[in-house]
Structure formats: C-alpha cells, structure tokens
Design a protein around this motif. Structure first.
Motif, PDB file in Angstrom:
ATOM      1  N   ARG A 321       1.076  -1.224  -0.080  1.00 30.20           N
ATOM      2  CA  ARG A 321      -0.071  -0.108  -0.185  1.00 30.20           C
ATOM      3  C   ARG A 321       0.927   1.215  -0.055  1.00 30.20           C
ATOM      4  NH1 ARG A 321      -5.334   1.639   1.113  1.00 30.20           N
ATOM      5  NH2 ARG A 321      -6.242  -0.426   0.706  1.00 30.20           N
ATOM      6  N   LYS A 322       1.971   1.270   0.712  1.00 27.20           N
ATOM      7  CA  LYS A 322       2.846   2.355   0.901  1.00 27.20           C
ATOM      8  C   LYS A 322       3.433   2.505  -0.557  1.00 27.20           C
ATOM      9  CE  LYS A 322       4.712   2.431   5.705  1.00 27.20           C
ATOM     10  NZ  LYS A 322       5.884   1.979   6.478  1.00 27.20           N
ATOM     11  N   THR A 323       3.796   1.368  -1.240  1.00 29.36           N
ATOM     12  CA  THR A 323       4.392   1.736  -2.446  1.00 29.36           C
ATOM     13  C   THR A 323       3.675   2.138  -3.465  1.00 29.36           C
ATOM     14  OG1 THR A 323       5.657  -0.385  -1.824  1.00 29.36           O
ATOM     15  CG2 THR A 323       5.778   0.195  -3.999  1.00 29.36           C
ATOM     16  N   VAL A 324       2.303   1.760  -3.693  1.00 26.43           N
ATOM     17  CA  VAL A 324       1.514   2.219  -4.505  1.00 26.43           C
ATOM     18  C   VAL A 324       1.056   3.760  -4.324  1.00 26.43           C
ATOM     19  CG1 VAL A 324      -1.058   2.258  -5.343  1.00 26.43           C
ATOM     20  CG2 VAL A 324       0.169   0.204  -4.813  1.00 26.43           C
ATOM     21  N   GLN A 325       1.203   4.131  -3.086  1.00 26.64           N
ATOM     22  CA  GLN A 325       0.946   5.596  -2.752  1.00 26.64           C
ATOM     23  C   GLN A 325       2.122   6.216  -2.967  1.00 26.64           C
ATOM     24  OE1 GLN A 325      -2.184   6.777  -1.339  1.00 26.64           O
ATOM     25  NE2 GLN A 325      -1.063   8.425  -2.260  1.00 26.64           N
ATOM     26  N   TRP A 326       3.186   5.825  -2.773  1.00 28.05           N
ATOM     27  CA  TRP A 326       4.626   6.507  -3.350  1.00 28.05           C
ATOM     28  C   TRP A 326       4.670   6.620  -4.705  1.00 28.05           C
ATOM     29  CZ3 TRP A 326       8.822   6.172  -6.601  1.00 28.05           C
ATOM     30  CH2 TRP A 326       9.817   6.881  -6.399  1.00 28.05           C
ATOM     31  N   TYR A 327       4.353   5.713  -5.576  1.00 29.85           N
ATOM     32  CA  TYR A 327       4.269   5.719  -6.903  1.00 29.85           C
ATOM     33  C   TYR A 327       3.218   7.019  -7.482  1.00 29.85           C
ATOM     34  CZ  TYR A 327       7.694   2.543  -8.118  1.00 29.85           C
ATOM     35  OH  TYR A 327       8.913   1.792  -7.992  1.00 29.85           O
ATOM     36  N   LEU A 328       2.141   6.824  -6.691  1.00 26.41           N
ATOM     37  CA  LEU A 328       0.852   7.880  -6.915  1.00 26.41           C
ATOM     38  C   LEU A 328       1.656   9.320  -6.750  1.00 26.41           C
ATOM     39  CD1 LEU A 328      -2.217   6.098  -5.860  1.00 26.41           C
ATOM     40  CD2 LEU A 328      -1.731   6.628  -8.003  1.00 26.41           C
ATOM     41  N   ASP A 329       2.208   9.541  -5.741  1.00 23.50           N
ATOM     42  CA  ASP A 329       2.889  10.754  -5.260  1.00 23.50           C
ATOM     43  C   ASP A 329       4.063  11.354  -6.027  1.00 23.50           C
ATOM     44  OD1 ASP A 329       0.761  10.759  -3.060  1.00 23.50           O
ATOM     45  OD2 ASP A 329       2.110  10.097  -1.638  1.00 23.50           O
ATOM     46  N   ASN A 330       4.584  10.174  -6.775  1.00 27.79           N
ATOM     47  CA  ASN A 330       5.853  10.436  -7.429  1.00 27.79           C
ATOM     48  C   ASN A 330       5.841  10.158  -9.000  1.00 27.79           C
ATOM     49  OD1 ASN A 330       8.215  11.231  -5.411  1.00 27.79           O
ATOM     50  ND2 ASN A 330       6.612   9.834  -4.503  1.00 27.79           N
ATOM     51  N   GLN A 331       4.617  10.940  -9.430  1.00 26.10           N
ATOM     52  CA  GLN A 331       4.656  10.556 -10.983  1.00 26.10           C
ATOM     53  C   GLN A 331       5.585  11.345 -11.889  1.00 26.10           C
ATOM     54  OE1 GLN A 331       2.238   8.684 -12.863  1.00 26.10           O
ATOM     55  NE2 GLN A 331       2.511   7.502 -11.130  1.00 26.10           N
ATOM     56  N   ALA A 332       6.309  12.389 -11.170  1.00 20.36           N
ATOM     57  CA  ALA A 332       7.344  13.099 -12.128  1.00 20.36           C
ATOM     58  C   ALA A 332       8.404  12.168 -12.083  1.00 20.36           C
ATOM     59  CB  ALA A 332       7.560  14.456 -11.181  1.00 20.36           C
ATOM     60  N   TRP A 333       8.844  11.529 -11.069  1.00 17.81           N
ATOM     61  CA  TRP A 333      10.019  10.556 -10.823  1.00 17.81           C
ATOM     62  C   TRP A 333       9.764   9.550 -12.081  1.00 17.81           C
ATOM     63  CZ3 TRP A 333      10.456   5.331 -10.435  1.00 17.81           C
ATOM     64  CH2 TRP A 333      11.673   4.884 -10.135  1.00 17.81           C
ATOM     65  N   VAL A 334       8.412   8.991 -12.163  1.00 16.01           N
ATOM     66  CA  VAL A 334       7.873   7.963 -12.970  1.00 16.01           C
ATOM     67  C   VAL A 334       8.385   8.354 -14.416  1.00 16.01           C
ATOM     68  CG1 VAL A 334       6.225   6.233 -13.772  1.00 16.01           C
ATOM     69  CG2 VAL A 334       6.707   6.745 -11.252  1.00 16.01           C
ATOM     70  N   ASN A 335       7.757   9.569 -14.648  1.00 14.08           N
ATOM     71  CA  ASN A 335       7.802  10.211 -16.031  1.00 14.08           C
ATOM     72  C   ASN A 335       9.246  10.290 -16.528  1.00 14.08           C
ATOM     73  OD1 ASN A 335       5.061  10.209 -16.398  1.00 14.08           O
ATOM     74  ND2 ASN A 335       4.705  12.260 -15.515  1.00 14.08           N
ATOM     75  N   ASN A 336      10.128  10.796 -15.550  1.00 18.62           N
ATOM     76  CA  ASN A 336      11.461  11.033 -15.968  1.00 18.62           C
ATOM     77  C   ASN A 336      12.371   9.882 -16.413  1.00 18.62           C
ATOM     78  OD1 ASN A 336      11.136  13.781 -15.469  1.00 18.62           O
ATOM     79  ND2 ASN A 336      12.127  13.889 -13.704  1.00 18.62           N
ATOM     80  N   VAL A 337      11.713   8.842 -15.370  1.00 20.69           N
ATOM     81  CA  VAL A 337      12.813   7.333 -15.573  1.00 20.69           C
ATOM     82  C   VAL A 337      12.276   6.749 -17.006  1.00 20.69           C
ATOM     83  CG1 VAL A 337      12.562   4.903 -14.608  1.00 20.69           C
ATOM     84  CG2 VAL A 337      13.026   6.805 -13.184  1.00 20.69           C
ATOM     85  N   THR A 338      10.797   7.215 -17.388  1.00 21.76           N
ATOM     86  CA  THR A 338      10.665   6.602 -18.749  1.00 21.76           C
ATOM     87  C   THR A 338      11.195   7.073 -19.797  1.00 21.76           C
ATOM     88  OG1 THR A 338       8.546   7.672 -18.488  1.00 21.76           O
ATOM     89  CG2 THR A 338       8.368   5.304 -18.021  1.00 21.76           C
ATOM     90  N   SER A 339      12.549   7.132 -19.970  1.00 20.12           N
ATOM     91  CA  SER A 339      13.308   7.788 -20.812  1.00 20.12           C
ATOM     92  C   SER A 339      13.438   7.022 -22.037  1.00 20.12           C
ATOM     93  CB  SER A 339      14.687   8.145 -20.206  1.00 20.12           C
ATOM     94  OG  SER A 339      15.516   6.571 -19.761  1.00 20.12           O
ATOM     95  N   GLY A 340      14.357   7.401 -22.867  1.00 19.30           N
ATOM     96  CA  GLY A 340      14.595   6.735 -24.340  1.00 19.30           C
ATOM     97  C   GLY A 340      15.035   5.236 -24.150  1.00 19.30           C
ATOM     98  N   ALA A 341      16.220   4.994 -23.185  1.00 15.70           N
ATOM     99  CA  ALA A 341      16.670   3.911 -22.963  1.00 15.70           C
ATOM    100  C   ALA A 341      15.582   2.898 -22.487  1.00 15.70           C
ATOM    101  CB  ALA A 341      17.759   3.845 -22.047  1.00 15.70           C
ATOM    102  N   TYR A 342      14.637   3.348 -21.575  1.00 11.66           N
ATOM    103  CA  TYR A 342      13.874   2.610 -21.249  1.00 11.66           C
ATOM    104  C   TYR A 342      12.762   2.239 -21.947  1.00 11.66           C
ATOM    105  CZ  TYR A 342       9.737   0.623 -18.061  1.00 11.66           C
ATOM    106  OH  TYR A 342       8.924  -0.100 -17.769  1.00 11.66           O
ATOM    107  N   ARG A 343      12.293   3.114 -23.050  1.00 11.49           N
ATOM    108  CA  ARG A 343      11.420   2.876 -24.165  1.00 11.49           C
ATOM    109  C   ARG A 343      11.939   1.912 -25.194  1.00 11.49           C
ATOM    110  NH1 ARG A 343       7.145   4.254 -22.768  1.00 11.49           N
ATOM    111  NH2 ARG A 343       6.396   3.380 -24.640  1.00 11.49           N
ATOM    112  N   ASP A 344      13.158   1.857 -25.258  1.00  8.12           N
ATOM    113  CA  ASP A 344      13.657   1.084 -26.148  1.00  8.12           C
ATOM    114  C   ASP A 344      13.560  -0.477 -25.687  1.00  8.12           C
ATOM    115  OD1 ASP A 344      16.544   3.097 -27.323  1.00  8.12           O
ATOM    116  OD2 ASP A 344      14.441   2.962 -27.953  1.00  8.12           O
TER     117      ASP A 344
END
Ligand code: NAD
Ligand code: DAU
Length: 354
Positions: A321-344
C-alpha cells in the motif's frame, strides 16, 4: 566512512538515504549510472557533504584503489550489478562483465588495499556483498524455503552471474582472509523501483491505460520484502554478522504473481479509480512465458532472526500500500525514468503491447 557501490539504483539508493537519515557517517557512492542508475533517486542528499557521489565502474581497479586509499572506508557494500532477469536472457554479456568481472576487480582492489592496513583497521573492516535468492534455483510447490545450506542451482544468466560473484567473495575470504559477509535476499519492492520489474511496471502501465503483462499462467511464486527491510537487514549484518558467513534475507511473504497484480489493481481501484469506473484488472493480459522461468522462490530467514535478531517491519499488505501511494505521489519521477533507453527496452520486450 563507508563505500557503497551501485548506490544510484533501486536498493542502493534506498540504502544510502536510510543510512544518512539514521546517522552521520559519510558515504562514498560509486555508481556507473547504467540505465538503472538514477541520480534523481538521491535528490534528497544532493549537496549533503556526507554523500560523495563518484561516477565510475566497480571494474575500474585504479579508480576503486584510489577511492579506498583516499577515504579509508571501514566497509564496502557491493550493490552494483546488472539486476534484471529478462535483460540477462536477451543479452548476458553485461551481466558477465559487471556481476562477475566487476566483482572480481572490486575484490582485487579491496584485497590489495586491505593487505596494507594496520591490524586495528583490518579488524574493523568488512566487505558486504549483496546477493539474491535466485542463486538457489527454483523450488517445487511443497519444498521447504531456501536456507543458507541449499545447493547453488542458478537457472538464468543473471542468477548464474550472481552465483559466480558469491563464489568469488567466498573464495577471497577462504584464500586471502578478506573479511566478507554475503546476504542473499528475496524480491524487493518499494520506492525508486525501476519500472521494468513486475510491481512498478504494473503500477505504471495501469495508470497509463496499458496492458498488465502476466508471463505464462501467473502462478509463479516470489517472496516479497519491502526494500527498507532489506536495508535494515544489511545494516544488521554489517554490524553483527560473522565473518565469511552467508545470511538469507526474506519477509515470509510468498505470493503468486497473479495475486500480486490483483492486489495492485484493488489498491489502485481504491486510491486512483479509472475514469470509466472499471477495474484495472480489465487491463491484465497473459503473455508468452519467460524462458526458463523459475517457478517458486521462498527464503528461510531464520538464521538472521536467531543470530542477529532481525525481523522485517512491514507485512506485504502494509508495504504494498505504501508503495502504490509512493508511485501515485511521485509521478514526475516515473515520467523522468521512462526515458529513451527504457522505452527501447519496452519495445523489445513487449513489442506492440509496449
Ligand atoms: P538496480 O539494477 O536497480 O541497480 C543497480 C545499480 O548498479 C545501478 O545504479 C547501476 O547504475 C549500478 N551499476 C551497474 N553496473 C555497475 C558497474 N559496473 N559499476 C558500478 N555501478 C554499476 O539493482 P537493484 O535492484 O537495486 O539491486 C541491487 C543489488 O541487490 C544487486 O546486486 C542485485 O543482484 C541484488 N538484489 C536485488 C533484489 C531485487 O529484488 N531488486 C533482490 C535481491 C538482491
Ligand atoms: O528474487 C530476487 C530477484 O528478484 C532479484 O535478484 C532480481 O534482481 C530482481 O529483478 C527480481 O527478479 P524477478 O525475476 O523475480 O523479478 P521481476 O520483477 O522481473 O519478476 C517478478 C515475477 O513476475 C517473475 O516471476 C516474472 C513475472 N513478470 C515479470 C514482469 C517484468 C511478469 O509476469 N510480467 C512482467 O512484465
């Protein structure tokens, strides 16, 4: 002063943040910043004089030797590795290079430096190698959980490379008297988990309206541990572990993959419901199984509890539950991580479903 390797990755960055939150002993953080290393994980300690970040490779003997000579750490904690099983199946080379050759060169640098220390510094020094339960292979449904005496039976290039590194660490203790400790931990989850691994991938894909890919029948079992509990176990082993010993780390949380994904969907349905009112479960898609997919892992952490008094603080229910909440609160981190290399990588792994 301690030297942490791979401290910009998932577990390493959680470890560094917890370490600095709990005391004032400085950390040198050596990380090659591969696709999995992310300086943003360490934003909270940016500019903190207790955190010295060094961009470099554990396989760089000269660099590691220089860091050891300059900072005289009382411990080296080796998190640096290639860590994703699917990547190891597509391309094992990097795994051999970092997990085996890199660990070997790190051991060589530590051995050369350690040999010249005064007796007191020698007594105080520890090299803690962070490893995985995957080295023990796969369990059948009713087999007892892995303990420290289980045979090594690695089944993927990733686990084989980690097994090789464990053997090297053991040999450097046995042959050269290097004061080593090894931990073999089960599946971690929590903040800063790169969204190529099951739990963060499912949270990310669910929110992005994408398929939630389940390999095979989804009945493979993993034993989940909240990452902060892994960090507390490592601290405990560092302080009290017996030299040359191995400690299994786990949370007694065996779950089938499909059940984990159902749990994630239920929490997301509650905390961030879909606009159309449907459950995230409707996004579940069964896909081709992972080649050589290990069926079940389970860790017996009795030794760590009995000898060092360690227990996890989180249950799966509180941690997830903490983890899901962390991802909801840190969508900017997720968006930054989904970079070119990750998309490839996503394209290669999941094709049109990416
Ligand atoms: P990760 O892939 O998230 O991070 C690995 C880090 O190591 C990255 O920051 C990367 O840049 C760095 N790195 C890679 N190659 C390097 C090199 N040659 N030199 C220096 N740095 C390098 O991995 P993780 O999930 O945080 O795992 C950390 C360690 O814990 C690994 O050794 C892994 O085998 C082990 N482990 C992981 C889990 C898990 O569930 N994630 C469970 C048990 C054990
Ligand atoms: O057991 C410890 C290990 O746990 C660590 O040593 C590894 O570094 C870490 O990556 C992890 O390995 P797994 O292969 O168990 O983790 P992963 O998140 O990749 O997969 C978890 C389970 O979910 C596994 O049975 C495969 C399945 N899976 C995974 C992905 C990415 C899916 O069904 N769909 C997916 O898209």
């Amino acid at each position: 002063m301690i030297l942490v390797t791979g401290g910009a990755g998932f577990i390493g960055s959680n470890f560094v943040l917890d370490w600095l939150a709990q005391g004032n002993e400085p950390v040198i953080n050596l990380d090659a910043l591969t696709y999995a290393g992310n300086r943003e994980n360490l934003a909270a300690v940016d500019g903190d004089p207790r955190h010295i970040f060094v961009h470099g490779d554990i396989g760089d003997f000269e660099l590691v030797s220089r860091l050891l000579a300059e900072h005289q750490p009382r411990a080296v904690i080796n998190f640096a590795a290639e860590s994703h099983v699917d990547r190891s199946i597509h391309g094992p080379e990097d795994f051999i290079q970092t997990n085996i050759v890199g660990t070997f060169r790190l051991l060589e640098a530590v051995r050369a430096w350690y040999g010249q220390l005064a007796p007191e510094a020698k007594n105080a020094f520890r090299l803690l190698h962070v490893s995985t339960d995957e080295v023990y292979g796969s369990l059948a449904k009713d087999d007892p959980a892995f303990n420290e005496n289980n045979r090594y039976e690695p089944n993927s290039p990733y686990s084989a490379s980690k097994a090789a590194s464990d053997h090297l660490v053991r040999a450097y203790h046995h042959t050269y008297g290097l004061p080593v400790l090894t931990t073999n931990c089960s599946n971690n989850y929590g903040p800063y988990h790169f969204p190529e691994k099951l739990i963060p991938l499912v949270i990310h894909n669910a929110l992005a309206g994408k398929p939630l890919p389940i390999y095979g029948d989804g009945q493979q079992i993993r034993d989940w541990l909240y990452v902060k509990d892994h960090c507390s176990a490592i601290r405990r082993v560092l302080e009290g572990g017996k030299l040359g010993e191995v400690y299994n780390v786990g949370g007694w949380n065996e779950k089938a993959n499909l059940d984990v994904v159902h749990t994630l969907c239920a929490i997301l349905d509650e905390l961030s419901p879909r606009a159309d009112g449907q459950s995230y479960r409707t996004q579940i898609t069964f896909v081709t199984d992972r080649p050589g997919h290990d069926r079940r892992y389970a860790i017996d952490a009795t030794k760590l509890e009995r000898e060092l008094g360690w227990k996890p603080a989180e249950t799966f229910e509180t941690g997830i539950r903490k983890t899901v909440q962390w991802y909801l609160d840190n969508q900017a981190w997720v968006n930054n991580v989904t970079s070119g290399a990750y998309r490839d990588w996503l394209g290669k792994q999941y094709g049109a479903n990416a």
